[in-house]
Scaffold this motif. Structure first.
Motif, PDB file in Angstrom:
ATOM      1  N   LYS A   5       0.787  -1.196  -0.047  1.00  0.00           N
ATOM      2  CA  LYS A   5       0.008  -0.004  -0.074  1.00  0.00           C
ATOM      3  C   LYS A   5       0.784   1.281  -0.004  1.00  0.00           C
ATOM      4  CE  LYS A   5      -4.209  -1.865   2.105  1.00  0.00           C
ATOM      5  NZ  LYS A   5      -5.023  -1.666   3.435  1.00  0.00           N
ATOM      6  N   ARG A   6       1.856   1.428   0.692  1.00  0.00           N
ATOM      7  CA  ARG A   6       3.044   2.251   0.799  1.00  0.00           C
ATOM      8  C   ARG A   6       3.471   2.510  -0.588  1.00  0.00           C
ATOM      9  NH1 ARG A   6       5.686   0.614   5.102  1.00  0.00           N
ATOM     10  NH2 ARG A   6       7.363  -0.199   3.657  1.00  0.00           N
ATOM     11  N   LYS A   7       3.973   1.457  -1.200  1.00  0.00           N
ATOM     12  CA  LYS A   7       4.416   1.553  -2.783  1.00  0.00           C
ATOM     13  C   LYS A   7       3.421   2.153  -3.505  1.00  0.00           C
ATOM     14  CE  LYS A   7       8.127  -1.805  -2.347  1.00  0.00           C
ATOM     15  NZ  LYS A   7       8.568  -3.162  -2.831  1.00  0.00           N
ATOM     16  N   LEU A   8       2.377   1.726  -3.456  1.00  0.00           N
ATOM     17  CA  LEU A   8       1.484   2.154  -4.501  1.00  0.00           C
ATOM     18  C   LEU A   8       1.028   3.718  -4.168  1.00  0.00           C
ATOM     19  CD1 LEU A   8      -0.952   1.438  -6.689  1.00  0.00           C
ATOM     20  CD2 LEU A   8      -2.544   0.906  -4.893  1.00  0.00           C
ATOM     21  N   ALA A   9       0.919   4.086  -2.907  1.00  0.00           N
ATOM     22  CA  ALA A   9       0.765   5.490  -2.594  1.00  0.00           C
ATOM     23  C   ALA A   9       1.894   6.028  -3.256  1.00  0.00           C
ATOM     24  CB  ALA A   9       0.738   5.627  -0.996  1.00  0.00           C
ATOM     25  N   LYS A  10       3.002   5.819  -3.121  1.00  0.00           N
ATOM     26  CA  LYS A  10       4.509   6.610  -3.619  1.00  0.00           C
ATOM     27  C   LYS A  10       4.184   6.618  -4.941  1.00  0.00           C
ATOM     28  CE  LYS A  10       9.439   6.391  -3.985  1.00  0.00           C
ATOM     29  NZ  LYS A  10      10.443   5.580  -3.781  1.00  0.00           N
ATOM     30  N   PHE A  11       3.829   5.661  -5.779  1.00  0.00           N
ATOM     31  CA  PHE A  11       3.623   5.616  -7.009  1.00  0.00           C
ATOM     32  C   PHE A  11       2.615   6.551  -7.858  1.00  0.00           C
ATOM     33  CE2 PHE A  11       5.301   1.094  -7.457  1.00  0.00           C
ATOM     34  CZ  PHE A  11       6.603   1.513  -7.882  1.00  0.00           C
ATOM     35  N   LYS A  12       1.520   6.556  -6.957  1.00  0.00           N
ATOM     36  CA  LYS A  12       0.360   7.504  -7.170  1.00  0.00           C
ATOM     37  C   LYS A  12       0.764   8.818  -6.998  1.00  0.00           C
ATOM     38  CE  LYS A  12      -3.675   4.651  -6.458  1.00  0.00           C
ATOM     39  NZ  LYS A  12      -4.798   4.406  -5.617  1.00  0.00           N
ATOM     40  N   SER A  13       1.787   9.276  -5.954  1.00  0.00           N
ATOM     41  CA  SER A  13       2.350  10.643  -5.546  1.00  0.00           C
ATOM     42  C   SER A  13       3.111  10.656  -6.762  1.00  0.00           C
ATOM     43  CB  SER A  13       3.096  10.500  -4.311  1.00  0.00           C
ATOM     44  OG  SER A  13       3.535  11.642  -4.121  1.00  0.00           O
ATOM     45  N   GLU A  14       3.998  10.089  -7.251  1.00  0.00           N
ATOM     46  CA  GLU A  14       4.859  10.433  -8.399  1.00  0.00           C
ATOM     47  C   GLU A  14       4.055  10.602  -9.758  1.00  0.00           C
ATOM     48  OE1 GLU A  14       7.467   7.041  -8.455  1.00  0.00           O
ATOM     49  OE2 GLU A  14       8.533   7.739  -6.700  1.00  0.00           O
ATOM     50  N   LYS A  15       3.072   9.910  -9.919  1.00  0.00           N
ATOM     51  CA  LYS A  15       2.197  10.140 -11.238  1.00  0.00           C
ATOM     52  C   LYS A  15       1.737  11.565 -11.136  1.00  0.00           C
ATOM     53  CE  LYS A  15      -1.933   8.313 -13.352  1.00  0.00           C
ATOM     54  NZ  LYS A  15      -2.836   7.232 -13.161  1.00  0.00           N
ATOM     55  N   VAL A  16       1.193  11.935  -9.761  1.00  0.00           N
ATOM     56  CA  VAL A  16       0.573  13.372  -9.529  1.00  0.00           C
ATOM     57  C   VAL A  16       1.602  14.389 -10.054  1.00  0.00           C
ATOM     58  CG1 VAL A  16      -0.334  15.081  -8.247  1.00  0.00           C
ATOM     59  CG2 VAL A  16      -1.241  12.594  -8.217  1.00  0.00           C
ATOM     60  N   GLU A  17       2.753  14.001  -9.355  1.00  0.00           N
ATOM     61  CA  GLU A  17       4.061  15.089  -9.588  1.00  0.00           C
ATOM     62  C   GLU A  17       4.596  15.144 -11.146  1.00  0.00           C
ATOM     63  OE1 GLU A  17       7.391  14.239  -7.189  1.00  0.00           O
ATOM     64  OE2 GLU A  17       5.880  14.111  -5.059  1.00  0.00           O
ATOM     65  N   LEU A  18       4.500  13.913 -11.604  1.00  0.00           N
ATOM     66  CA  LEU A  18       4.775  13.942 -13.226  1.00  0.00           C
ATOM     67  C   LEU A  18       3.821  14.695 -14.121  1.00  0.00           C
ATOM     68  CD1 LEU A  18       6.239  10.470 -13.469  1.00  0.00           C
ATOM     69  CD2 LEU A  18       7.389  12.491 -13.630  1.00  0.00           C
ATOM     70  N   ALA A  20       2.070  17.125 -13.085  1.00  0.00           N
ATOM     71  CA  ALA A  20       2.051  18.752 -12.879  1.00  0.00           C
ATOM     72  C   ALA A  20       3.165  19.117 -13.513  1.00  0.00           C
ATOM     73  CB  ALA A  20       2.260  19.004 -11.272  1.00  0.00           C
ATOM     74  N   GLY A  21       4.448  18.490 -13.491  1.00  0.00           N
ATOM     75  CA  GLY A  21       5.344  18.882 -14.375  1.00  0.00           C
ATOM     76  C   GLY A  21       5.263  19.139 -15.847  1.00  0.00           C
ATOM     77  N   LEU A  22       4.314  18.119 -16.408  1.00  0.00           N
ATOM     78  CA  LEU A  22       4.236  17.811 -17.728  1.00  0.00           C
ATOM     79  C   LEU A  22       3.421  19.049 -17.913  1.00  0.00           C
ATOM     80  CD1 LEU A  22       4.350  16.800 -20.583  1.00  0.00           C
ATOM     81  CD2 LEU A  22       2.291  15.056 -19.869  1.00  0.00           C
ATOM     82  N   ALA A  23       2.454  19.506 -17.251  1.00  0.00           N
ATOM     83  CA  ALA A  23       1.464  20.206 -17.480  1.00  0.00           C
ATOM     84  C   ALA A  23       2.270  21.875 -17.436  1.00  0.00           C
ATOM     85  CB  ALA A  23       0.289  20.532 -16.400  1.00  0.00           C
ATOM     86  N   GLU A  24       3.058  21.987 -16.592  1.00  0.00           N
ATOM     87  CA  GLU A  24       3.928  23.194 -16.546  1.00  0.00           C
ATOM     88  C   GLU A  24       4.659  23.318 -17.869  1.00  0.00           C
ATOM     89  OE1 GLU A  24       5.676  26.624 -15.291  1.00  0.00           O
ATOM     90  OE2 GLU A  24       3.962  25.734 -14.617  1.00  0.00           O
ATOM     91  N   ALA A  25       5.304  22.413 -18.203  1.00  0.00           N
ATOM     92  CA  ALA A  25       6.003  22.150 -19.417  1.00  0.00           C
ATOM     93  C   ALA A  25       5.379  22.429 -20.708  1.00  0.00           C
ATOM     94  CB  ALA A  25       6.900  20.938 -19.717  1.00  0.00           C
ATOM     95  N   LEU A  26       3.990  22.084 -20.575  1.00  0.00           N
ATOM     96  CA  LEU A  26       3.266  22.456 -21.757  1.00  0.00           C
ATOM     97  C   LEU A  26       2.629  23.939 -21.609  1.00  0.00           C
ATOM     98  CD1 LEU A  26       1.573  21.457 -24.081  1.00  0.00           C
ATOM     99  CD2 LEU A  26      -0.306  20.713 -22.567  1.00  0.00           C
TER     100      LEU A  26
END
Length: 54
Positions: A5-18, A20-26
């Motif tokens: 569950k902790r790993k899944l939460a980490k992956f979800k958090s990383e996905k959100v960060e990515l 957001a980064g993509l949206a900013e780059a766009l």
């Protein structure tokens, strides 16, 4: 199971960060594109004026 569950939460958090980064780059790319379009329009106008003077 808690580790999974902790790993899944980490992956979800990383996905959100990515995302957001993509949206900013766009956003930045679109802003740069608008600036280039405005500069190109200005240069085309200058070329037309210079062409009329010759």
């Amino acid at each position: 199971m808690p580790d999974l569950k902790r790993k899944l939460a980490k992956f979800k958090s990383e996905k959100v960060e990515l995302k957001a980064g993509l949206a900013e780059a766009l956003r930045q790319a679109m802003e740069e594109s608008k600036k280039r379009d405005a500069e190109n329009a200005e240069l085309k106008t200058r070329i037309e004026i210079l062409g009329q003077e010759c």
